[in-house]
Design an enzyme around this catalytic site. Structure first.
Site, PDB file in Angstrom:
ATOM      1  N   ASP A  14       0.856  -1.098   0.132  1.00 12.91           N
ATOM      2  CA  ASP A  14      -0.022  -0.044   0.106  1.00 12.91           C
ATOM      3  C   ASP A  14       0.643   1.296   0.081  1.00 12.91           C
ATOM      4  OD1 ASP A  14       0.937   0.323   2.687  1.00 12.91           O
ATOM      5  OD2 ASP A  14      -1.059   0.247   3.387  1.00 12.91           O
ATOM      6  N   HIS A  15       0.427   2.450   0.277  1.00 10.23           N
ATOM      7  CA  HIS A  15       1.175   3.564   0.184  1.00 10.23           C
ATOM      8  C   HIS A  15       2.011   3.798   1.323  1.00 10.23           C
ATOM      9  CE1 HIS A  15      -2.320   3.998   2.770  1.00 10.23           C
ATOM     10  NE2 HIS A  15      -1.842   4.854   3.221  1.00 10.23           N
ATOM     11  N   CYS A  71       2.968  -3.444   4.035  1.00 13.50           N
ATOM     12  CA  CYS A  71       1.974  -2.275   4.382  1.00 13.50           C
ATOM     13  C   CYS A  71       2.954  -1.356   5.608  1.00 13.50           C
ATOM     14  CB  CYS A  71       0.563  -2.386   4.717  1.00 13.50           C
ATOM     15  SG  CYS A  71       0.421  -3.571   6.454  1.00 13.50           S
ATOM     16  N   GLY A  72       1.958  -0.670   6.421  1.00 16.34           N
ATOM     17  CA  GLY A  72       2.499   0.082   7.363  1.00 16.34           C
ATOM     18  C   GLY A  72       3.099  -0.763   8.589  1.00 16.34           C
ATOM     19  N   THR A  73       2.291  -1.679   9.173  1.00 13.13           N
ATOM     20  CA  THR A  73       2.877  -2.868  10.066  1.00 13.13           C
ATOM     21  C   THR A  73       2.932  -4.205   9.573  1.00 13.13           C
ATOM     22  OG1 THR A  73       0.542  -3.090  10.395  1.00 13.13           O
ATOM     23  CG2 THR A  73       1.504  -1.479  11.832  1.00 13.13           C
ATOM     24  N   GLY A  74       2.754  -4.380   8.411  1.00 10.74           N
ATOM     25  CA  GLY A  74       2.782  -5.795   7.792  1.00 10.74           C
ATOM     26  C   GLY A  74       1.413  -6.504   8.275  1.00 10.74           C
ATOM     27  N   HIS A 104       9.669 -24.000   8.391  1.00  7.83           N
ATOM     28  CA  HIS A 104       8.567 -25.005   9.149  1.00  7.83           C
ATOM     29  C   HIS A 104       7.364 -24.600   8.683  1.00  7.83           C
ATOM     30  CE1 HIS A 104      11.003 -25.477  13.164  1.00  7.83           C
ATOM     31  NE2 HIS A 104      11.443 -25.991  12.157  1.00  7.83           N
ATOM     32  N   ARG A 138       7.559 -33.593   9.208  1.00 13.33           N
ATOM     33  CA  ARG A 138       6.660 -33.286   9.984  1.00 13.33           C
ATOM     34  C   ARG A 138       5.821 -32.008   9.758  1.00 13.33           C
ATOM     35  NH1 ARG A 138      11.010 -32.158  12.607  1.00 13.33           N
ATOM     36  NH2 ARG A 138      11.031 -30.179  13.973  1.00 13.33           N
ATOM     37  N   HIS A 139       6.699 -30.935   9.250  1.00 12.26           N
ATOM     38  CA  HIS A 139       6.022 -29.779   8.841  1.00 12.26           C
ATOM     39  C   HIS A 139       5.108 -29.711   7.803  1.00 12.26           C
ATOM     40  CE1 HIS A 139       8.804 -28.159  11.909  1.00 12.26           C
ATOM     41  NE2 HIS A 139       9.788 -28.924  11.256  1.00 12.26           N
TER      42      HIS A 139
HETATM   43  C1  RB5 Z   1      -2.062   2.521   6.431  1.00 11.84           C
HETATM   44  O1  RB5 Z   1      -2.458   3.803   7.023  1.00 11.84           O
HETATM   45  C2  RB5 Z   1      -2.072   1.342   7.291  1.00 11.84           C
HETATM   46  O2  RB5 Z   1      -3.170   1.225   8.312  1.00 11.84           O
HETATM   47  C3  RB5 Z   1      -1.600   0.172   6.901  1.00 11.84           C
HETATM   48  O3  RB5 Z   1      -0.451   0.329   6.040  1.00 11.84           O
HETATM   49  C4  RB5 Z   1      -1.450  -1.092   7.679  1.00 11.84           C
HETATM   50  O4  RB5 Z   1      -0.410  -0.435   8.648  1.00 11.84           O
HETATM   51  C5  RB5 Z   1      -2.271  -1.929   8.067  1.00 11.84           C
HETATM   52  O5  RB5 Z   1      -2.354  -2.821   8.766  1.00 11.84           O
END
Ligand code: RB5
Length: 147
Positions: A14-15, A71-74, A104, A138-139
């Protein structure tokens, strides 16, 4: 003459993940991979599930075997990706996560947070993710129980 096809790896973000995705594209090409860029390509705010859906479709069609989502946090982009039964997206914060995601979990998608993981660490994750084989055994049985 032996022709060895380059593996194609898909990248999407994303952005919030755009800058990291651009760096990944360059790094992948330097490492000899072909890159399938599935967007986004601007800093305009977008919805990350649209980009995990793009990658899920590319995996389903067989255009790529592996991909990267940022994304921002993944978190959001990996949750959305894992709604697709053929996707095993692993949110990684370090090399160890990336190694075990392959060993795994046979992860076919590396998910990263551009706001939570530094670029150098993220590139380390990418390298380990691409160079580590699934252990099977096993995995394999456990991975089959995901669906
Ligand atoms: C976008 O602002 C943010 O919410 C997105 O990149 C992400 O972190 C969501 O999980």
């Amino acid at each position: 003459m032996v022709f060895i096809a380059k593996e194609k790896v898909a990248i999407a973000s994303d952005h919030a993940g755009l800058l990291m995705k651009s760096a990944f594209g360059e790094y992948l090409e330097e490492m000899g991979y072909e890159v399938l860029n599935l967007g986004t390509d601007s800093t305009c705010s977008v919805d990350y599930p649209d980009y995990s859906n793009n990658l899920a479709e590319a995996l389903l069609k067989g255009s790529v075997m592996r991909g990267v989502l940022i994304c921002g946090t993944g978190i959001g982009i990996s949750i959305a990706a894992n709604r697709h039964r053929h996707v095993r997206a692993a949110l990684c914060h370090n090399e160890t996560d990336a190694r075990f995601a392959r060993l795994h979990n046979n992860a076919n998608v590396l998910a990263l947070g551009a706001r939570t993981t530094g670029l150098e660490v993220a590139l380390d994750c990418l390298r380990v993710f691409l160079n580590t084989e699934f252990e099977g055994g096993r995995h394999q049985r456990r991975v089959e129980k995901y669906s």
